[in-house]
Design a protein around this motif. Sequence first.
Motif, short mmCIF file in Angstrom:
data_model
loop_
_atom_site.label_atom_id
_atom_site.label_comp_id
_atom_site.label_asym_id
_atom_site.label_seq_id
_atom_site.Cartn_x
_atom_site.Cartn_y
_atom_site.Cartn_z
N VAL A 182 0.83 -1.20 0.00
CA VAL A 182 0.00 0.00 0.00
C VAL A 182 0.87 1.25 0.00
CG1 VAL A 182 -1.70 1.31 1.33
CG2 VAL A 182 -1.94 -1.17 1.10
N LEU A 183 1.92 1.28 0.83
CA LEU A 183 2.80 2.45 0.87
C LEU A 183 3.49 2.68 -0.47
CD1 LEU A 183 4.43 2.11 4.41
CD2 LEU A 183 2.60 3.67 3.71
N ALA A 184 3.94 1.59 -1.11
CA ALA A 184 4.59 1.73 -2.42
C ALA A 184 3.61 2.24 -3.46
CB ALA A 184 5.19 0.40 -2.86
N GLY A 185 2.36 1.75 -3.42
CA GLY A 185 1.35 2.24 -4.36
C GLY A 185 1.04 3.70 -4.15
N TRP A 186 0.87 4.11 -2.89
CA TRP A 186 0.61 5.52 -2.60
C TRP A 186 1.80 6.39 -3.02
CZ3 TRP A 186 -1.86 4.66 2.89
CH2 TRP A 186 -3.23 4.39 2.71
N ALA A 187 3.02 5.91 -2.76
CA ALA A 187 4.20 6.69 -3.15
C ALA A 187 4.25 6.88 -4.66
CB ALA A 187 5.46 5.98 -2.65
N TRP A 188 3.90 5.83 -5.42
CA TRP A 188 3.90 5.98 -6.87
C TRP A 188 2.79 6.90 -7.33
CZ3 TRP A 188 7.70 4.60 -10.02
CH2 TRP A 188 7.49 4.74 -11.39
N ALA A 189 1.62 6.84 -6.67
CA ALA A 189 0.53 7.75 -7.02
C ALA A 189 0.91 9.20 -6.76
CB ALA A 189 -0.72 7.39 -6.24
N ARG A 190 1.76 9.43 -5.75
CA ARG A 190 2.14 10.81 -5.41
C ARG A 190 3.32 11.30 -6.24
NH1 ARG A 190 3.60 15.07 -5.22
NH2 ARG A 190 3.73 16.59 -3.49
N PHE A 191 4.32 10.46 -6.42
CA PHE A 191 5.56 10.94 -7.03
C PHE A 191 5.83 10.35 -8.42
CE2 PHE A 191 6.25 10.95 -2.38
CZ PHE A 191 6.45 12.31 -2.19
N GLY A 192 5.09 9.33 -8.83
CA GLY A 192 5.36 8.69 -10.11
C GLY A 192 5.03 9.61 -11.28
N ARG A 193 5.74 9.40 -12.37
CA ARG A 193 5.54 10.18 -13.58
C ARG A 193 5.19 9.23 -14.73
NH1 ARG A 193 5.37 13.19 -10.17
NH2 ARG A 193 6.57 15.09 -9.75
N PRO A 194 4.27 9.63 -15.61
CA PRO A 194 3.89 8.75 -16.73
C PRO A 194 5.07 8.36 -17.61
CG PRO A 194 2.32 10.56 -16.51
CD PRO A 194 3.46 10.87 -15.59
N GLU A 195 6.05 9.25 -17.79
CA GLU A 195 7.18 8.93 -18.66
C GLU A 195 8.12 7.90 -18.05
OE1 GLU A 195 8.06 12.89 -16.53
OE2 GLU A 195 6.37 11.90 -17.55
N TRP A 196 7.98 7.61 -16.76
CA TRP A 196 8.82 6.60 -16.12
C TRP A 196 8.29 5.19 -16.33
CZ3 TRP A 196 9.22 9.34 -10.67
CH2 TRP A 196 10.00 10.50 -10.81
N LEU A 197 7.06 5.07 -16.76
CA LEU A 197 6.39 3.77 -16.82
C LEU A 197 5.95 3.49 -18.24
CD1 LEU A 197 5.29 1.34 -15.21
CD2 LEU A 197 3.18 2.64 -14.88
N ARG A 198 6.37 2.37 -18.77
CA ARG A 198 5.99 1.95 -20.12
C ARG A 198 4.85 0.95 -20.02
NH1 ARG A 198 10.85 -0.57 -22.84
NH2 ARG A 198 10.25 -2.38 -21.59
N VAL A 199 3.70 1.32 -20.55
CA VAL A 199 2.51 0.46 -20.51
C VAL A 199 2.26 -0.06 -21.92
CG1 VAL A 199 0.06 0.30 -20.00
CG2 VAL A 199 1.55 1.77 -18.61
N PHE A 317 11.57 2.79 -14.91
CA PHE A 317 10.70 2.36 -13.83
C PHE A 317 11.46 1.52 -12.82
CE2 PHE A 317 8.26 -1.21 -12.13
CZ PHE A 317 7.27 -0.53 -11.42
N ALA A 318 12.21 0.54 -13.27
CA ALA A 318 12.90 -0.37 -12.37
C ALA A 318 13.90 0.36 -11.48
CB ALA A 318 13.60 -1.48 -13.17
N TRP A 319 14.64 1.30 -12.04
CA TRP A 319 15.64 2.04 -11.26
C TRP A 319 15.00 2.82 -10.12
CZ3 TRP A 319 20.42 0.87 -10.99
CH2 TRP A 319 21.13 0.40 -12.09
N ARG A 320 13.75 3.17 -10.23
CA ARG A 320 13.07 3.93 -9.18
C ARG A 320 12.23 3.04 -8.27
NH1 ARG A 320 13.62 6.98 -13.71
NH2 ARG A 320 14.15 9.20 -13.42
N PHE A 321 11.53 2.08 -8.85
CA PHE A 321 10.58 1.30 -8.05
C PHE A 321 11.29 0.24 -7.19
CE2 PHE A 321 7.14 -1.90 -7.54
CZ PHE A 321 6.19 -1.07 -6.96
N VAL A 322 12.34 -0.36 -7.69
CA VAL A 322 13.04 -1.40 -6.93
C VAL A 322 13.66 -0.85 -5.64
CG1 VAL A 322 14.98 -3.01 -6.97
CG2 VAL A 322 13.39 -2.92 -8.89
#
Length: 341
Positions: A182-199, A317-322
């Motif tokens: 939950v904390l990781a999800g909230w952190a990504w919702a607050r600080f994540g950027r669309p350009e960091w994530l390839r969907v 994404f990996a460099w930030r999320f891991v």
Amino acid sequence: MTQRATDDWLSEDDRLPPDSWGRRQSAGRGLPWAIILLITALVAGRLLLAPHLTAPALRTWATVFVAVCLQALPFLVFGVMLSAAITAFVPPSFWTKALPRQPYAAVPIAGAAGAVLPGCECASVPVASGLMSRGVAPAAALAFLLASPAINPVVLVATAVAFPGNPAMVVARFVASLTVAVLAGWAWARFGRPEWLRVRAHTVVPGQSKGGSFVEAMRHDLLHAGGFLVVGGLTAATLNVMVPRSWLTSVGELPVLSVLVLGLLAVLLSICSEADAFVAASMTAFSPTAKLAFLVVGPMVDLKLIALQAGTFGRAFAWRFVPLTFTLAIAVSFAAGWVLL
């Protein structure tokens, strides 16, 4: 005499072209020598290695390895079956209907869904990618990615079996893992950027039935997870035999260092979450908090997951999320171990 009659009494070698006679005769002479060499090697190995195979250290190593693998295998197979069934038979529209559109509200629900929708970490990355491609908020999909392999029923039952008479370890693993997700999800919702994530766009294999998807997913996950289980069992057995007990005791007596050591070991071993509890239970020199860190970190951050995440969502994404996930897992393990263990 006719040609047919002549061919009847010709030998097999006579019927072959002349340039094949030597090769056939050489192959015939080489086969007995290969058998003789094989038998000689087996006899020599039996005479030279047999005295060492009865050494107490090797017998202890074999006992630990077999015990870890046999205890974990039923849970591994059952977990892979459930994961494959969910992948094949749960419709994609279920997720978009079940989760709120607001990311901060969807994150805890997606994380809690991991408790009832089991899946191994090998399958969590493609499942999360599929959720994002169907419109689920990335923060919610990432919370499910972390929670599903860590708090599902198969993993919790396996943890209870690996730690008999210690239900606090099961509770601590559930609370710590869900908190990190939950904390990781909230952190990504607050600080994540669309350009960091390839969907990636969702693709369907033409003509593949649900049964075929189930068999393929189960085969893939079982081969991969089974291999990592064997590696984990080998490593646990080697640590019990090769590493001096005094060294393990000295590391285990240092609260911070022991937690960090087992957290990093979980990353390196990359053990399937259905089997990691048995490996952690075999590390008797470490504290319960260190073992908890091993159980929390492993399903969320390991080498195979890092590779999968980088290949699926991109290196940015990996460099930030891991690092985010690993730091949260260590910190929450400290807190949960202090309160619950």
